[in-house]
Design an enzyme around this catalytic site. Structure first.
Site, PDB file in Angstrom:
ATOM      1  N   HIS A  57      -8.039 -12.294   0.652  1.00 18.46           N
ATOM      2  CA  HIS A  57      -6.956 -11.451   0.120  1.00 18.46           C
ATOM      3  C   HIS A  57      -7.540 -10.759  -1.098  1.00 18.46           C
ATOM      4  O   HIS A  57      -7.807 -11.407  -2.100  1.00 18.46           O
ATOM      5  CB  HIS A  57      -5.740 -12.312  -0.256  1.00 18.46           C
ATOM      6  CG  HIS A  57      -4.671 -11.567  -0.977  1.00 18.46           C
ATOM      7  ND1 HIS A  57      -3.869 -10.641  -0.348  1.00 18.46           N
ATOM      8  CD2 HIS A  57      -4.276 -11.585  -2.264  1.00 18.46           C
ATOM      9  CE1 HIS A  57      -3.022 -10.135  -1.235  1.00 18.46           C
ATOM     10  NE2 HIS A  57      -3.248 -10.689  -2.404  1.00 18.46           N
TER      11      HIS A  57
ATOM     12  N   GLY B 262      -1.471  -7.652   0.725  1.00 16.21           N
ATOM     13  CA  GLY B 262      -1.911  -6.450   0.019  1.00 16.21           C
ATOM     14  C   GLY B 262      -1.479  -5.164   0.669  1.00 16.21           C
ATOM     15  O   GLY B 262      -1.776  -4.086   0.155  1.00 16.21           O
TER      16      GLY B 262
ATOM     17  N   PRO C   3       1.737 -10.581   4.416  1.00 14.25           N
ATOM     18  CA  PRO C   3       2.320  -9.600   3.499  1.00 14.25           C
ATOM     19  C   PRO C   3       3.347 -10.216   2.560  1.00 14.25           C
ATOM     20  O   PRO C   3       4.060 -11.152   2.934  1.00 14.25           O
ATOM     21  CB  PRO C   3       3.027  -8.639   4.453  1.00 14.25           C
ATOM     22  CG  PRO C   3       3.435  -9.498   5.612  1.00 14.25           C
ATOM     23  CD  PRO C   3       2.359 -10.533   5.761  1.00 14.25           C
ATOM     24  N   GLY C   4       3.393  -9.717   1.351  1.00 11.02           N
ATOM     25  CA  GLY C   4       4.456 -10.061   0.415  1.00 11.02           C
ATOM     26  C   GLY C   4       5.319  -8.824   0.248  1.00 11.02           C
ATOM     27  O   GLY C   4       6.340  -8.659   0.922  1.00 11.02           O
ATOM     28  N   ARG C   5       4.831  -7.922  -0.595  1.00  7.53           N
ATOM     29  CA  ARG C   5       5.659  -6.746  -0.927  1.00  7.53           C
ATOM     30  C   ARG C   5       6.048  -5.938   0.298  1.00  7.53           C
ATOM     31  O   ARG C   5       7.122  -5.357   0.343  1.00  7.53           O
ATOM     32  CB  ARG C   5       4.953  -5.863  -1.952  1.00  7.53           C
ATOM     33  CG  ARG C   5       3.980  -4.845  -1.381  1.00  7.53           C
ATOM     34  CD  ARG C   5       3.292  -4.065  -2.462  1.00  7.53           C
ATOM     35  NE  ARG C   5       2.594  -4.980  -3.321  1.00  7.53           N
ATOM     36  CZ  ARG C   5       2.746  -5.039  -4.635  1.00  7.53           C
ATOM     37  NH1 ARG C   5       3.546  -4.210  -5.242  1.00  7.53           N
ATOM     38  NH2 ARG C   5       2.085  -5.915  -5.336  1.00  7.53           N
TER      39      ARG C   5
ATOM     40  N   CYS D  43      14.800  -6.818 -27.476  1.00  4.00           N
ATOM     41  CA  CYS D  43      14.257  -6.488 -28.792  1.00  4.00           C
ATOM     42  C   CYS D  43      12.745  -6.433 -28.695  1.00  4.00           C
ATOM     43  O   CYS D  43      12.039  -7.340 -29.158  1.00  4.00           O
ATOM     44  CB  CYS D  43      14.706  -7.522 -29.811  1.00  4.00           C
ATOM     45  SG  CYS D  43      16.480  -7.508 -29.969  1.00  4.00           S
TER      46      CYS D  43
ATOM     47  N   TYR E 162       8.397  -8.818  -6.290  1.00  3.29           N
ATOM     48  CA  TYR E 162       7.993  -9.100  -7.669  1.00  3.29           C
ATOM     49  C   TYR E 162       9.028  -8.560  -8.665  1.00  3.29           C
ATOM     50  O   TYR E 162       8.698  -8.108  -9.757  1.00  3.29           O
ATOM     51  CB  TYR E 162       6.573  -8.546  -7.944  1.00  3.29           C
ATOM     52  CG  TYR E 162       5.595  -9.004  -6.895  1.00  3.29           C
ATOM     53  CD1 TYR E 162       5.186 -10.327  -6.853  1.00  3.29           C
ATOM     54  CD2 TYR E 162       5.156  -8.142  -5.892  1.00  3.29           C
ATOM     55  CE1 TYR E 162       4.338 -10.775  -5.847  1.00  3.29           C
ATOM     56  CE2 TYR E 162       4.312  -8.584  -4.887  1.00  3.29           C
ATOM     57  CZ  TYR E 162       3.906  -9.903  -4.873  1.00  3.29           C
ATOM     58  OH  TYR E 162       3.081 -10.351  -3.881  1.00  3.29           O
TER      59      TYR E 162
HETATM   60  C1  LIG Z   1       0.315 -12.412  -3.561  1.00  2.00           C
HETATM   61  C2  LIG Z   1      -0.388 -12.776  -2.337  1.00  2.00           C
HETATM   62  C3  LIG Z   1      -0.119 -12.129  -1.131  1.00  2.00           C
HETATM   63  C4  LIG Z   1       0.854 -10.998  -1.015  1.00  2.00           C
HETATM   64  O1  LIG Z   1       0.431  -9.858  -1.662  1.00  2.00           O
HETATM   65  P1  LIG Z   1       1.224  -8.518  -1.406  1.00  2.00           P
HETATM   66  O2  LIG Z   1       0.454  -7.477  -2.116  1.00  2.00           O
HETATM   67  O3  LIG Z   1       2.577  -8.692  -1.968  1.00  2.00           O
HETATM   68  O4  LIG Z   1       1.233  -8.292   0.067  1.00  2.00           O
HETATM   69  C5  LIG Z   1      -0.758 -12.565   0.000  1.00  2.00           C
HETATM   70  N1  LIG Z   1      -1.632 -13.581  -0.052  1.00  2.00           N
HETATM   71  C6  LIG Z   1      -1.930 -14.222  -1.197  1.00  2.00           C
HETATM   72  C7  LIG Z   1      -2.880 -15.342  -1.168  1.00  2.00           C
HETATM   73  C8  LIG Z   1      -1.335 -13.833  -2.361  1.00  2.00           C
HETATM   74  O5  LIG Z   1      -1.643 -14.471  -3.497  1.00  2.00           O
END
Ligand SMILES: *Cc1c(COP(=O)(O)O)cnc(C)c1O
Length: 436
Positions: free
Chosen positions: A200, A236, A278-280, A352, A388
Site C-alpha cells: 500500500h 489508495g 479501498p478506504g476513501r 480558538c 477521514y
Molecule cells: C489507510 C489504508 C488503506 C486505505 O487507504 P485509502 O487511501 O483510504 O484507500 C488501505 N490499506 C492500508 C494498509 C491503509 O493503512
C-alpha cells in the site's frame, strides 16, 4: 452551489431533527462504489476511513470484508458482525473442522502490535498483515505456526500529500523490500507460513504510481514462492474531490492486477486470491458534514462565514490542506437561482486556533471560495467528507463528537448520537489531596 437535499431528505429537516454539526452518509453512494469494484473477488474495506458500525454492517451485507489497524477496530468489526478468526465463537466454518475462513473476514494490518491488539489476535486467531520484522517474532512466540501476510515497502510511494505517502525510505510503513529474505528466515523459525503479500504505497495516489506496485509485488512474490495464496493491491484509490478531478479507470486497474495474478498462478501452479483494500474510495463521496452558519463578518477585505463545525469535526483541511467542495442550504428550504450572486468567502470554525479554516491549502495558506450570498442560520454543507472525516475527529476545545446519520432505504437513521458534553471529561479524575 446549493444543496437542499441529501439522498432525497431535506438538509433543513436533518439539521432540525438531529442538530448540527452533523455527518450524513448517503447509503446509495456507498453501494455504487462497492459495485464499481465488483471485478475484484475480495474487496477489503480499510475501516479507518469511516468506522461507524452501521457502515461496517452495510458493507458487510454487500460481501465486503474489512481491515483493522488496532484492537478497537477489531472489536468494532466484531460488533458489526464480522468473524475475527478461526477461534471466534461466531465462526461456524472453523467449527466444522475446516481451516480458517479462507477470505479472512478481518485482517489486522499494522506496523506494531500493542499488547491489546496482540491479545485479541491470539485469542481469536486473527489473520495478520505484518508491517515490521519484529512483529514476526512477537506473533511467532504467541501463535507459532500461524499464516501471515507481509506488508512490503517497495522502496517508493505516492500520495495526495507527503503525509499520505506510505512507501519509500521516508515512510515508517511496511517491511523494507530488501529484508524479505531475513523475514522469511524469521518466519521459518516459528513455523510461520507466509500466505499473503500486500503493498500500500499511499492514499489518493494516481494510476501511474498504482500500476508500479504490480511489478514490485510480483518480484517479491517470486522470492516468497508458492506458499502464497493471496495478493493484495492495497488501497489508495483516488476519489474525485474537485469537479475537474477524473475517476480512475478501474477496469484498467483490475486488468493490470489480474495479469500479475495470472502470471504468479502459472509460476506457482495454484490459484491466487486478489484483494483490493479501498478506504476513501468507498465512503468519501457518500459523506456530508452539515454545519450552520453562525456569523458572517468582514475582516479588512476578507468576508468570513464562521460555522459551528471546526477541525475537531473535519481535520483534513488543516492536516493536508485538503479541498472539500461546499454548498449552501437555505433556511427557506428552497434553492436560489442558478445564476445567484456569489461572493468570495473564507470558511472557518469555532475553535480558538487560527488554523481552524476549512478553505486552506497545505502550509496553512487561507483561500477564498466563491459561495452564494448566505445569511446567518443557513446551512453550509461540506461535501466529500465521508472518508477521514468523523473518523479523525477529536474533543479539542471540549467539543463533543458530532452525531452521524445514514440515509438508509431513503430514510434518515441515527447511527451515532451526538456525544454528551459530560462524557468528554467522564474519564478524568481529581487526586483526593486536591479535593481538600
Ligand atoms: C489507510 C489504508 C488503506 C486505505 O487507504 P485509502 O487511501 O483510504 O484507500 C488501505 N490499506 C492500508 C494498509 C491503509 O493503512
Amino acid at each position: 452551489m446549493w444543496q437542499q437535499e441529501i439522498g432525497g431528505v431535506p438538509v433543513r429537516d436533518l439539521a432540525q431533527q438531529f442538530g448540527t454539526p452533523l455527518y450524513v452518509y448517503d447509503e446509495q453512494l456507498i453501494l455504487q462504489r462497492i459495485q464499481d469494484l465488483a471485478q475484484f473477488e475480495v474487496v477489503r474495506y480499510a475501516q479507518k476511513a469511516c468506522s461507524n458500525i452501521a457502515i461496517l454492517r452495510l458493507v458487510q451485507q454487500q460481501g465486503v470484508v474489512v481491515d483493522a489497524v488496532s484492537a478497537g477496530e477489531l472489536l468494532r468489526a466484531q460488533a458489526a458482525g464480522f468473524v475475527l478468526g478461526p477461534h471466534d465463537p461466531a465462526n461456524k466454518l472453523a467449527k466444522d473442522g475446516s481451516a480458517a475462513d479462507p477470505h479472512h473476514q478481518v485482517v489486522y494490518t499494522a506496523d506494531i502490535f500493542d499488547s491489546e491488539a496482540l491479545d485479541l489476535v491470539a485469542k481469536y486467531g486473527v489473520h495478520c498483515n505484518l508491517g515490521s520484522p519484529d512483529m514476526i517474532n512477537q506473533l511467532g512466540e504467541r501463535c507459532p505456526g500461524a499464516r501471515v501476510t507481509l506488508r512490503i515497502n517497495p522502496g517508493f510511494g505516492h500520495g495526495h500529500s507527503q503525509k499520505t505517502n506510505t512507501g519509500g525510505a521516508q515512510s515508517k510503513h511496511g517491511i523494507w523490500h530488501e529484508q524479505v529474505p531475513d523475514c522469511l528466515q524469521r518466519a521459518a523459525r516459528f513455523g510461520i507460513k507466509v500466505s499473503g503479500l500486500h503493498m500500500h504505497i499511499g492514499s489518493g495516489t494516481d494510476m501511474e504510481h498504482l500500476s508500479q506496485v504490480c511489478g514490485a509485488l510480483e518480484k517479491v512474490a517470486t522470492q516468497v514462492g508458492p506458499s502464497l495464496t493471496t495478493i493484495s493491491a492495497g488501497g489508495g484509490l483516488p476519489t474525485p474531490y474537485r469537479s475537474d478531478d477524473t475517476r480512475i479507470n478501474l477496469d484498467d486497474y483490475f486488468q493490470l492486477w489480474d495479469a500479475t495474478r495470472r502470471r504468479l498462478q502459472d509460476q506457482f501452479g495454484h490459484p491466487l486470491l486478489l484483494e483490493v483494500e479501498p478506504g476513501r474510495y468507498l465512503v468519501a463521496e457518500s459523506g456530508y458534514l452539515i454545519t450552520e452558519i453562525r456569523t458572517i463578518k468582514e475582516m479588512g477585505s476578507n468576508r468570513f462565514y464562521l460555522v459551528d463545525a471546526g477541525f475537531n469535526n473535519l481535520a483534513r483541511p488543516i492536516l493536508y490542506g485538503a479541498y472539500h467542495p461546499m454548498a449552501i442550504a437555505t433556511q427557506e428550504g428552497k434553492a436560489g437561482p442558478a445564476n445567484v450572486p456569489t461572493q468570495p468567502v473564507v470558511v472557518g470554525g469555532p475553535l480558538c486556533e487560527s488554523g481552524d479554516i476549512f478553505t486552506q491549502t497545505e502550509g496553512g495558506f487561507v483561500q477564498h471560495r466563491d459561495l452564494p450570498v448566505a445569511k446567518v442560520g443557513d446551512w453550509l454543507v461540506i461535501q466529500c467528507a465521508g472518508a477521514y472525516g468523523h473518523a479523525m475527529s477529536s474533543n479539542y476545545n471540549s467539543k463533543p463528537l458530532a452525531a452521524e446519520v445514514l440515509i438508509h432505504q431513503g430514510k434518515p437513521c441515527l447511527i451515532r448520537s451526538r456525544q454528551d458534553l459530560r462524557q468528554i471529561f467522564a474519564d478524568e479524575q481529581i487526586p483526593a489531596t486536591l479535593l481538600n
